[in-house]
Design an enzyme around this catalytic site. Structure first.
Site, PDB file in Angstrom:
ATOM      1  N   ASN A 166       0.868  -1.183   0.000  1.00  0.00           N
ATOM      2  CA  ASN A 166       0.000   0.000   0.000  1.00  0.00           C
ATOM      3  C   ASN A 166       0.904   1.231   0.000  1.00  0.00           C
ATOM      4  O   ASN A 166       1.545   1.527   0.998  1.00  0.00           O
ATOM      5  CB  ASN A 166      -0.884  -0.039   1.265  1.00  0.00           C
ATOM      6  CG  ASN A 166      -1.668   1.243   1.470  1.00  0.00           C
ATOM      7  OD1 ASN A 166      -1.792   2.063   0.560  1.00  0.00           O
ATOM      8  ND2 ASN A 166      -2.208   1.412   2.680  1.00  0.00           N
ATOM      9  N   HIS A 184      -9.269   1.003   5.466  1.00  0.00           N
ATOM     10  CA  HIS A 184      -7.966   1.213   6.114  1.00  0.00           C
ATOM     11  C   HIS A 184      -8.153   2.131   7.321  1.00  0.00           C
ATOM     12  O   HIS A 184      -8.961   3.056   7.295  1.00  0.00           O
ATOM     13  CB  HIS A 184      -6.973   1.826   5.111  1.00  0.00           C
ATOM     14  CG  HIS A 184      -5.566   1.801   5.607  1.00  0.00           C
ATOM     15  ND1 HIS A 184      -5.099   2.723   6.533  1.00  0.00           N
ATOM     16  CD2 HIS A 184      -4.533   0.970   5.344  1.00  0.00           C
ATOM     17  CE1 HIS A 184      -3.821   2.428   6.799  1.00  0.00           C
ATOM     18  NE2 HIS A 184      -3.464   1.380   6.096  1.00  0.00           N
ATOM     19  N   GLU A 214      -4.894  -5.233  10.878  1.00  0.00           N
ATOM     20  CA  GLU A 214      -3.864  -4.215  11.034  1.00  0.00           C
ATOM     21  C   GLU A 214      -4.077  -3.451  12.343  1.00  0.00           C
ATOM     22  O   GLU A 214      -4.877  -2.506  12.388  1.00  0.00           O
ATOM     23  CB  GLU A 214      -3.940  -3.212   9.876  1.00  0.00           C
ATOM     24  CG  GLU A 214      -3.714  -3.808   8.516  1.00  0.00           C
ATOM     25  CD  GLU A 214      -3.165  -2.771   7.547  1.00  0.00           C
ATOM     26  OE1 GLU A 214      -2.077  -2.992   7.006  1.00  0.00           O
ATOM     27  OE2 GLU A 214      -3.803  -1.720   7.375  1.00  0.00           O
TER      28      GLU A 214
HETATM   29  C1  PEP Z   1      -0.513   0.046   6.318  1.00  0.00           C
HETATM   30  O1  PEP Z   1      -0.700   1.238   6.439  1.00  0.00           O
HETATM   31  O2  PEP Z   1      -1.370  -0.666   5.783  1.00  0.00           O
HETATM   32  C2  PEP Z   1       0.712  -0.506   6.848  1.00  0.00           C
HETATM   33  C3  PEP Z   1       0.717  -1.769   7.143  1.00  0.00           C
HETATM   34  O3  PEP Z   1       1.773   0.348   7.014  1.00  0.00           O
HETATM   35  P1  PEP Z   1       3.254  -0.017   7.553  1.00  0.00           P
HETATM   36  O4  PEP Z   1       3.659  -1.300   6.898  1.00  0.00           O
HETATM   37  O5  PEP Z   1       4.096   1.145   7.119  1.00  0.00           O
HETATM   38  O6  PEP Z   1       3.142  -0.157   9.022  1.00  0.00           O
END
Ligand code: PEP
Length: 252
Positions: free
Chosen positions: A10, A93, A164
């Site tokens: 992403n 997200h 996440e």
């Molecule tokens: C994201 O924003 O989906 C993400 C996983 O970011 P990062 O890998 O930078 O923590």
């Protein structure tokens, strides 16, 4: 569950045409790992050019509007993503949920609109640090899923869920293997409750500070079917190491 890990980058609000060289290098690396499914979600301005620049990887959006067209200045519909060459989109997200006030109902309507337009969907869920600290991680994720999973018989076939934890995104902090396993197992149970047998095939990605050093460990956790990667997907070097780790975990 599909045995093929799904590794998705992403790019968020990063990237210009000059970065297509990174996408090409990622594409070449992905071709060396046919047992890993790789995709990038660049900013919408790059979808079309990236689609033409790559061959072996998926290209997708980071969000879409729930309506097909209309007076929604600045928004992009799922049909427009398809027209630009996207094959999937991320929805829900945590940055959209927090900065654009997207509720579970809004996220669900986006997911359903995306699937109706022919896109597959990566639906993001995850708890804040305060919710984790008060022992509410599983409850919060369950509520988000209940409110935002797309409905319909075919919904599970074009779906991945990304767990996440908000506090792990861009911070360099990751939950313990045990905590990742616990939440992923509870997401699996909810997917099966929602979709029946088809729920067992939905890949559950982990996202939040995945990098070359921790990817192999995270990819080996039960019910982790891939990764959603932010910062480390911006360079071919960083992202290729993660693709490689997923490829090796798959062979192990
Ligand atoms: C994201 O924003 O989906 C993400 C996983 O970011 P990062 O890998 O930078 O923590």
């Amino acid at each position: 569950m599909s045995n093929i890990p799904y590794i998705v980058g992403n790019w968020k609000m990063n990237g210009a045409r000059s970065m297509l060289s990174e996408a090409r290098a990622i594409d070449r690396a992905a071709a060396r790992f046919p047992k890993v499914q790789v995709a990038l979600a660049p900013p919408a301005t790059l979808i079309s050019a990236m689609r033409e620049a790559v061959q072996d990887i998926g290209v997708g959006g980071q969000d879409c509007h729930a309506e097909v067209s209309g007076a929604f200045t600045g928004d992009i519909s799922a049909a427009m993503l398809v027209d630009a060459g996207a094959d999937f989109t991320i929805v829900g997200h945590s940055e959209r949920r927090a900065m654009h006030g997207e509720s579970d109902a809004v996220v669900r309507s986006k997911a359903e609109a995306a699937q109706a337009a022919g896109l597959s969907v990566i639906l993001c869920v995850g708890e804040t640090e305060a919710q984790r600290d008060t022992g509410k991680a599983e409850e919060v994720v369950a509520k988000q899923l209940k409110g935002s999973l797309p409905r319909g018989e075919a919904a599970a076939a074009q779906l991945a869920v990304a767990y996440e934890p908000v506090w792990a995104i861009g911070t360099g902090r990751v939950p313990s293997v045990k905590d990742v396993r616990t939440v992923h197992k509870s997401i699996r149970a909810q997917l099966v409750a929602a979709y029946g047998e088809a729920g067992s095939d939905v890949r559950i990605l982990y996202g939040g500070s995945v990098n070359a050093d921790n990817a192999a460990k995270l990819m080996a956790v039960d019910e982790v079917g891939g990764a959603l990667v932010g910062g480390a997907s911006l360079t071919a070097d960083g992202f290729t190491a993660i693709i490689g780790a997923a490829g090796l975990a798959d062979e192990a």
